[in-house]
Design a protein around this motif. Sequence first.
Motif: not given
Length: 209
Positions: A87-114
């Motif tokens: 039950g300890d979950v934090d939820v928020h929504e963002c409409t200020d969203v910015e992407t960067f980089g190239r397409r092709g996340t199917y090649r992803t082998g590792f994900v990092q959150i900041l």
Amino acid sequence: MFGQRKPCVQVVKGRTRDAAALKEAAERWHREAAPGARGWLGTTGGVTDDGVFFNLTRFVSERAARRNDRRREQVWWWNRLQELSGGDVDVHECTDVETFGRRGTYRTGFVQILETRVRDREAVRPFVPEEAQETLNRLRPDMIGGMFCVRPDGFVTGVAYFTSRDAAREGERMQMPPDYKAWRDEQMTHFDEDAEFYDLRDFWLQSPD
């Protein structure tokens, strides 16, 4: 990347002692709930080695996100999430969203959150200008791309996709050109000094079929 409509990203963060069950629940959501989720663009989720989990779900608009929240399949997912996190979950929504980089996340082998906080959003809009992106494309082939989700209070949740964890670590040690380093140093003055990084080696990437 998101077209003309203002996107909405729902960011969920919590802790779990059963990463396998959480991943199974996410896969069930993808099988059973995603096909009817109008306006859903994709989901990035995963669990760190010490049990912190993230689930970032992208929609074409706030309206689409709200519509999905009312679906019974989504209610099941939320209840299951609560069970697996105590039950300890934090939820928020963002409409200020910015992407960067190239397409092709199917090649992803590792994900990092900041997680960090920006003090002056307009001073770093965009977060990764074209010149910086060209440098990253040339010198950091391990970095596929990513996304920044910014709340009105300046809190930032970022996600970066890499080809592998080892390649990302090697890339972090790379000496960058002086002009890129100068830009980066100036950019960091607009952020709080403290930042948290979360490695998602056990992750899921979901997108519409």
